[in-house]
Structure formats: structure tokens, C-alpha cells
Design a protein around this motif. Structure first.
Motif, mmCIF file in Angstrom:
data_model
loop_
_atom_site.group_PDB
_atom_site.id
_atom_site.type_symbol
_atom_site.label_atom_id
_atom_site.label_comp_id
_atom_site.label_asym_id
_atom_site.label_seq_id
_atom_site.Cartn_x
_atom_site.Cartn_y
_atom_site.Cartn_z
ATOM 1 N N ALA A 107 0.835 -1.207 0.000
ATOM 2 C CA ALA A 107 0.000 0.000 0.000
ATOM 3 C C ALA A 107 0.871 1.258 0.000
ATOM 4 N N VAL A 108 1.928 1.249 0.792
ATOM 5 C CA VAL A 108 2.825 2.418 0.840
ATOM 6 C C VAL A 108 3.430 2.658 -0.540
ATOM 7 N N CYS A 109 3.887 1.588 -1.168
ATOM 8 C CA CYS A 109 4.545 1.732 -2.471
ATOM 9 C C CYS A 109 3.537 2.160 -3.546
ATOM 10 N N ALA A 110 2.331 1.624 -3.446
ATOM 11 C CA ALA A 110 1.313 1.954 -4.460
ATOM 12 C C ALA A 110 0.943 3.433 -4.399
ATOM 13 N N SER A 111 1.043 4.020 -3.212
ATOM 14 C CA SER A 111 0.624 5.418 -3.092
ATOM 15 C C SER A 111 1.796 6.388 -3.222
ATOM 16 N N SER A 112 2.973 5.868 -3.492
ATOM 17 C CA SER A 112 4.137 6.765 -3.606
ATOM 18 C C SER A 112 4.310 7.233 -5.047
ATOM 19 N N PRO A 113 4.396 8.554 -5.245
ATOM 20 C CA PRO A 113 4.609 9.062 -6.595
ATOM 21 C C PRO A 113 6.059 8.822 -7.026
ATOM 22 N N GLY A 114 6.334 9.039 -8.277
ATOM 23 C CA GLY A 114 7.721 8.932 -8.737
ATOM 24 C C GLY A 114 7.933 7.728 -9.618
ATOM 25 N N PRO A 115 9.142 7.180 -9.585
ATOM 26 C CA PRO A 115 9.482 6.075 -10.491
ATOM 27 C C PRO A 115 8.727 4.797 -10.130
ATOM 28 N N ASP A 116 8.818 3.827 -11.045
ATOM 29 C CA ASP A 116 8.204 2.528 -10.767
ATOM 30 C C ASP A 116 8.766 1.957 -9.474
ATOM 31 N N ILE A 117 7.887 1.338 -8.697
ATOM 32 C CA ILE A 117 8.330 0.671 -7.465
ATOM 33 C C ILE A 117 7.873 -0.777 -7.521
ATOM 34 N N VAL A 118 8.818 -1.652 -7.298
ATOM 35 C CA VAL A 118 8.507 -3.079 -7.278
ATOM 36 C C VAL A 118 8.736 -3.595 -5.864
ATOM 37 N N VAL A 119 7.755 -4.311 -5.338
ATOM 38 C CA VAL A 119 7.857 -4.848 -3.973
ATOM 39 C C VAL A 119 8.192 -6.331 -4.033
ATOM 40 N N VAL A 120 9.201 -6.705 -3.267
ATOM 41 C CA VAL A 120 9.553 -8.130 -3.178
ATOM 42 C C VAL A 120 9.388 -8.556 -1.720
ATOM 43 N N PRO A 121 8.431 -9.432 -1.437
ATOM 44 C CA PRO A 121 8.257 -9.882 -0.045
ATOM 45 C C PRO A 121 9.365 -10.850 0.346
ATOM 46 N N THR A 122 10.220 -10.435 1.267
ATOM 47 C CA THR A 122 11.410 -11.245 1.564
ATOM 48 C C THR A 122 11.632 -11.430 3.064
ATOM 49 N N GLY A 123 10.541 -11.533 3.814
ATOM 50 C CA GLY A 123 10.693 -11.833 5.238
ATOM 51 C C GLY A 123 11.285 -13.232 5.387
ATOM 52 N N GLY A 124 12.549 -13.291 5.762
ATOM 53 C CA GLY A 124 13.257 -14.573 5.789
ATOM 54 C C GLY A 124 12.639 -15.585 6.728
ATOM 55 N N PHE A 125 11.974 -15.109 7.790
ATOM 56 C CA PHE A 125 11.425 -16.041 8.776
ATOM 57 C C PHE A 125 10.262 -16.843 8.217
ATOM 58 N N LEU A 126 9.772 -16.433 7.052
ATOM 59 C CA LEU A 126 8.638 -17.152 6.459
ATOM 60 C C LEU A 126 9.063 -18.507 5.918
ATOM 61 N N GLY A 127 10.366 -18.754 5.922
ATOM 62 C CA GLY A 127 10.811 -20.110 5.630
ATOM 63 C C GLY A 127 11.565 -20.285 4.337
ATOM 64 N N GLY A 128 11.584 -19.284 3.503
ATOM 65 C CA GLY A 128 12.296 -19.438 2.236
ATOM 66 C C GLY A 128 13.793 -19.280 2.411
ATOM 67 N N GLY A 129 14.527 -19.648 1.367
ATOM 68 C CA GLY A 129 15.969 -19.481 1.381
ATOM 69 C C GLY A 129 16.411 -18.561 0.263
ATOM 70 N N PHE A 130 17.695 -18.566 -0.014
ATOM 71 C CA PHE A 130 18.282 -17.685 -1.026
ATOM 72 C C PHE A 130 17.588 -17.849 -2.387
ATOM 73 N N SER A 131 17.425 -19.099 -2.833
ATOM 74 C CA SER A 131 16.848 -19.313 -4.158
ATOM 75 C C SER A 131 15.390 -18.877 -4.216
ATOM 76 N N ASP A 132 14.670 -18.962 -3.085
ATOM 77 C CA ASP A 132 13.300 -18.436 -3.067
ATOM 78 C C ASP A 132 13.308 -16.928 -3.261
ATOM 79 N N GLY A 133 14.310 -16.274 -2.675
ATOM 80 C CA GLY A 133 14.430 -14.827 -2.842
ATOM 81 C C GLY A 133 14.693 -14.454 -4.289
ATOM 82 N N VAL A 134 15.554 -15.238 -4.950
ATOM 83 C CA VAL A 134 15.831 -15.002 -6.374
ATOM 84 C C VAL A 134 14.526 -15.117 -7.174
ATOM 85 N N GLU A 135 13.800 -16.177 -6.895
ATOM 86 C CA GLU A 135 12.548 -16.431 -7.626
ATOM 87 C C GLU A 135 11.529 -15.312 -7.377
ATOM 88 N N GLN A 136 11.410 -14.919 -6.114
ATOM 89 C CA GLN A 136 10.452 -13.847 -5.779
ATOM 90 C C GLN A 136 10.804 -12.568 -6.513
#
Lengths: 338, 272
Positions: A107-136
């Protein structure tokens, strides 16, 4: 517990992708420590590979106060700071802390003016590893695609390993192999490209995935853009020839001439390393995925395996294409002559 | 110094009970500190003649935690009761539990945690580790569960027993269940039901507070019952409750009920 060397934190994996957008800025929405830790790791690896480390990585600098009252304002400030630098793209990576307190990063990113903003959900505690981060990160950046699907006869590389020592050597080899088919690589998704180039995703006629761990990403892009994919870069003599055949098939190109030329190239290479014939070797670091290529080299060079004097390394991942084998054989030769 | 914490279902009357206990104890000449551990910040309002005092988290938000002084967060109310509200973030953002932890650290640093009795009035359920803070780190030794005879209120009290049991089992855990405070809702045989519940979890009913219109009248006049109608029967009940707590030496590790046992207990009282 995830303690594999090849795994790690989702955040680091995503950052290894977003930092490769040359005019992009990555904001890590978390405490400064998360930024320092991940950035230091990537910096050390890049320097070790003799590459200039120049990505702009900012922190939203969450402290206890933001944990209690929410970190959305801190993220807004960081986005304003980033936007003031006129980047081509802002990537926002969440952290464990911002995910745990439930900041609405989208929501914060969607309401921010300016350049394109891409959000990557990367809370590590959710269980993913490095390769999940690459994929996300790859999937998140794919929202920027704007031209496809149009199938212009070019190739797109998907998910090059930006922390890999020989990443650019692999790219050169793929470019060479594809040129045998008269095809060029239009987009490296994502390595050393400006944000505007990411819009070309979906316009190519063939996606080539770095390795099969990205198969799901390839499937998603196939469904979205109708682009077929080859699920890994080529390895081994036979694997490289099969790659040419498969690429030709997917692109509707007769590959026989290209395969013939590459086979001749491989024969020259084998005769160049005739001094390795019959040598007794002991493979170091051989894993199951590299076994077919190791067996192929044993057969081609009549190698004897055992506890011989030549302890030759089998790197993971394996070097790409015929040129990769050439580098590997040079290394083995040095060891065997030592 | 005696440190007690009141836990229970949201809206069950913890703040009313806490404020009246504090007021009654102050009338006994004791030095009392009441800490509201709820972002709603209304625990001490009746002790402060209806005033919503600035919270610790308000101060942190405005000036940062390092420049806060004792006078900024401790306010004197009825009978000299020192009142503190932890406060917290706006609803829907941040982490209120972390706010409670930060509040305790600040109060420790300021030397605010002293007196004859500290009363911690804690948010409805133990929703996360932050709200268990009064039970941890050697703060409240005695936990009192406030409950009516309604099933969901008993359910919440039973849940809190799980937290008490877990924390009391730790090597540094000193919290124990001091007893159950019945806060009546005019249900039939309510006192007996709560008393039976208390017994089943291995504790005791320390006081039953019947429902009374005096409570609402006092609150509309922005006072505790002790202050507003000190001669009323309800005020006498609160004084008795405060006295019982001060005399109480029975501290138990509770044994929470299984859900079906709790339901069966409540069902017994509906059908009889």
C-alpha cells in the motif's frame, strides 16, 4: 534447520537480483543491520570476482520506535530519498521485522509518486531461502514487462546467478552458441540491465533458465507470455549439442548445421587435450547432478578413476557449454602437470 | 513490595476492578502504582478524575525514549495513587506488545517501579509475548483472573492460565495464580460457577463482585466507586477484595481445563 551453504536468506537472494538493475535503487525495509549484513556479503563476493560493486542499496532504518508504532512512515521517507536520486526503478525488499509487525508495504509503495516501485516480499522467517528470494525477485520484476507477447525471434536469459564467478563467461558462451543458429540474446533478466530494458520481458521467442530450480518461473512466464523455455544452461559435450537442437526446435530453426559446426569445435578441443588421455584422476566435489558430465569426460579421455595423484575439481555449478569444458580441462591439465 | 497483575477477557471490568483495588489500598495508607498495559490507555482514568494521562508511548513517539523524565509519565491520582499508562501504536499498525516491553524498560530505567503495591492492568488476552511481560522478568508475582460466569469470559481466563502455567515453569518464572476475581453479570448461580471454575483450575475465588449500578454512576462521574460512594455496599466489596489480595498467601500453578471440560462445567449451570 536450514544450514546449507547454497541456501540462506530470502532477502539476500532477492537483493542479488535487484542490485543487477543498473539504474535501480533497492530499499531494504528493515533495520540497518539487515542491510549491512546482506550488502557486505554481496560486496565481498563481487570484489572477490573482480567486479566493481556499485548498486545503490538504502535502508529504511527501522528502530524500536518503528517496531512499536509501525514502519510505514520510515519506508515513505526512504522511498522519497530514493526517488530524489532519479532512479529508473525502486525495488523495496521487506525484512523479517517489517513482515512481523505487518507493515503494508504494498500500500505504501502503491501510493508513492515517482518512479516505478517493485515490492519483493522477503521476510526470511517465512521459511524461504536464497533461491526463493531469487525467484520472488524475478517474478516481482516481471510486472514491468510491457511489450510482450510478440515473439521477435530473440532469446531471453532468465535468472543468471549474479554471484557466480563465471556468470559473464557463461553469457558469452551462450551468445556464441546461439549465434550458430543466427539468434541473439536480447534481454538478460536480470543482469547488468537498465530498468527500461526489463519491459522487453515477454517479447522474446525463447526463455533460457539458468537452472532447473527456476522451472516454476519459466512455467509462469510461459503461461503469461506464451514463451517456451529451456530449463537450464547447457553442460557437457552432448548436453551442449542437445541444447542447440532444442533451441532450434523451439525457435523453428534448422539446427543441423549449427550442431555440425559445434561438434567439430568439440572434436578440436578433445584433440587439444590429448595429453589427458589415460590419466588417473580422483574427482573432487563431485555431486550427483554433475555425474553424467564426469562420466562423459571419463569416456572421451579414457580417464581412469581411483585414488590417483590427480585430484581434479568438479565445480558446482558446472561450467557452461564447450567453452566451459575448455576452461575446466585447462584447470585439470595444470593440476595433472604440477 | 507486592506486585499483582489483573488479566481477563476484554471488557470484563479489569480496569474498573484495578482502579478500585488501587483506590482501596491507598485508603489503607499504602503507596500504590497502577500501570495500564493496554493501548486503549483508560486503565487509570477513574483514578485521574476522568483524565486520559499522556502515555509512555506518547512520550517515546514525541521525544524519543532517552529524554523522558519520571514526571512525564507518572501522574498522581486519587489517594496519591501513582498512575502510568503504557499506551501504544494507533490501531492497525506496529506492534503493541513491543510497546509494553519498551514501557517496562523505560520505567525500570526511570526507577518508577517502587511502592507498597504495583497493580498491572493488562489488555484482555495474552495476545503475544509483549503482553505477558508483567508475568515475566520478575514483575508481577501474583496474577488475578477477572471473569464473569459467561462462557467466553471463562474461556479467556482459562487461556491465560495456560500462559501462567508455561511461564511459571521457567527457571526464572516467579509468577503464580493468586486467585480468581468474579465480576458478576447478574447470571444465575454465577458466583458458584466461577468458584467451581477456580477450584477446577487449582485455585480459589478470591472475591465475587456483584453487578451494581453504583459502578456505572461512579464512572459517569469520572471516579472510582471508592471515591464516589465510599459508604456504598459496592465500595465495601472492593475494599474486601483489596484486603483479601493483601492477605492472600495462596499462590498456585494453575491447571487449565480442556475446552470440553470447560463447556461441560458451564453447561451444568445452564441446565440446573
Amino acid at each position: 534447520m536450514n544450514s546449507l551453504r547454497t541456501e540462506g536468506c530470502t532477502l539476500t537472494g532477492a537483493l542479488s537480483v535487484t542490485m543487477a538493475v543498473t539504474d535501480g535503487i533497492t530499499i531494504i525495509h528493515g533495520p540497518d543491520g539487515c542491510v549491512h549484513h546482506t550488502t557486505s556479503l554481496l560486496h565481498a563476493l563481487q570484489v572477490d570476482h573482480d567486479r566493481l560493486f556499485s548498486p545503490v542499496i538504502l535502508s529504511s532504518s527501522l528502530t524500536e520506535s518503528e517496531i512499536i508504532f509501525g514502519g510505514e512512515e520510515a519506508l515513505e521517507r526512504a522511498i522519497r530519498n530514493a526517488a530524489a536520486r532519479n532512479p529508473g526503478l525502486i525495488c523495496v525488499l521487506s525484512s523479517c521485522v517489517s513482515a512481523a509487525i505487518g507493515d503494508d508495504v504494498q500500500a505504501v509503495c502503491a501510493s508513492s509518486p515517482g518512479p516505478d516501485i517493485v515490492v519483493v516480499p522477503t521476510g526470511g522467517f517465512l521459511g524461504g531461502g536464497f533461491s526463493d528470494g531469487v525467484e520472488q525477485a524475478l517474478l516481482a520484476l516481471s510486472v514491468l514487462s510491457g511489450e510482450g507477447p510478440c515473439s521477435d525471434g530473440t532469446v531471453t536469459l532468465i535468472g543468471e546467478k549474479n554471484l557466480e564467478y563465471e556468470a559473464d563467461a557463461h553469457y558469452r558462451e551462450l551468445s556464441r552458441l546461439l549465434s550458430l543458429l543466427g539468434v541473439r540474446i536480447r534481454l538478460r533478466f536480470v543482469r547488468d540491465v537498465p530498468a527500461a530494458a526489463l519491459r522487453q520481458l515477454g517479447s522474446g521467442s525463447l526463455n533460457i533458465l539458468r537452472d532447473s530450480s527456476l522451472r516454476e518461473v519459466g512455467d509462469i512466464f510461459r503461461r503469461r507470455f506464451g514463451t517456451p523455455c529451456i530449463t537450464s544452461f547447457p553442460v557437457g559435450f552432448a548436453g551442449t549439442l542437445r541444447f542447440l537442437e532444442q533451441a532450434g526446435e523451439e525457435l523453428g530453426i534448422d539446427s543441423r548445421q549449427a550442431v555440425k559446426r559445434e561438434r567439430e569445435n568439440q572434436e578440436r578441443l578433445i584433440s587439444h587435450f590429448q595429453d589427458l588421455k589415460g590419466v588417473e584422476v580422483s574427482f573432487q566435489g563431485l555431486n550427483s547432478s554433475a555425474l553424467p558430465v564426469a562420466e562423459e569426460l571419463v569416456q572421451r579421455f579414457d580417464l581412469r578413476t581411483g585414488n590417483g595423484a590427480c585430484r581434479v575439481p568438479v565445480p558446482d555449478p558446472l561450467p557452461v557449454g564447450t567453452a566451459g569444458l575448455s576452461r575446466l580441462l585447462h584447470r585439470w591439465r595444470r593440476i595433472c602437470r604440477a | 513490595m507486592k506486585q499483582i497483575a489483573l488479566y481477563g477477557k476484554g471488557g470484563i471490568g479489569k480496569s474498573t476492578t484495578s482502579a478500585n483495588i488501587s483506590a482501596a489500598l491507598s485508603d489503607m495508607g499504602l503507596d500504590i502504582l497502577q500501570i495500564g498495559c493496554d493501548p486503549k490507555r483508560d486503565s487509570t482514568r477513574m483514578l485521574m478524575q476522568g483524565r486520559l494521562i499522556p502515555t509512555v508511548m506518547d512520550q517515546v513517539r514525541e521525544r524519543g525514549d532517552r529524554s523522558i523524565a519520571l514526571d512525564d509519565v507518572v501522574f498522581t491520582g486519587y489517594g496519591g495513587v501513582r498512575c502510568v499508562e503504557a499506551g501504544g501504536p494507533e490501531p492497525g499498525v506496529g506492534c503493541a506488545g513491543r510497546g509494553i516491553i519498551a514501557t517496562f524498560q523505560i520505567l525500570e530505567r526511570l526507577g518508577a517501579l517502587h511502592g507498597d503495591v504495583i497493580v498491572y492492568d493488562v489488555l484482555g488476552d495474552v495476545v503475544c509475548g509483549g503482553f505477558a511481560m508483567p508475568m515475566r522478568e520478575g514483575y508481577a508475582q501474583e496474577i488475578y483472573l477477572v471473569t464473569s460466569g459467561e462462557l467466553m469470559s471463562l474461556y479467556a481466563a482459562n487461556n491465560i492460565c495456560k500462559a501462567i502455567k508455561r511461564l511459571s515453569g521457567r527457571s526464572r518464572g516467579i509468577c503464580r495464580l493468586g486467585g480468581v476475581i468474579g465480576n458478576g453479570k447478574n447470571l444465575e448461580d454465577e458466583e458458584e460457577l466461577i468458584s467451581r471454575f477456580a477450584g477446577r483450575i487449582g485455585s480459589t475465588l478470591i472475591q465475587f463482585v456483584p453487578r451494581s449500578p453504583v459502578v456505572q454512576r461512579a464512572e459517569l462521574n469520572k471516579k472510582t466507586v471508592i471515591e464516589y460512594e465510599p459508604e456504598s455496599r459496592q465500595a465495601a466489596v472492593y475494599r474486601q477484595l483489596a484486603g483479601n489480595i493483601m492477605k492472600n498467601t495462596r499462590l498456585d500453578i494453575p491447571e487449565p481445563l480442556e475446552m470440553e471440560d470447560l463447556e461441560a462445567l458451564a453447561y451444568e449451570f445452564i441446565t440446573n
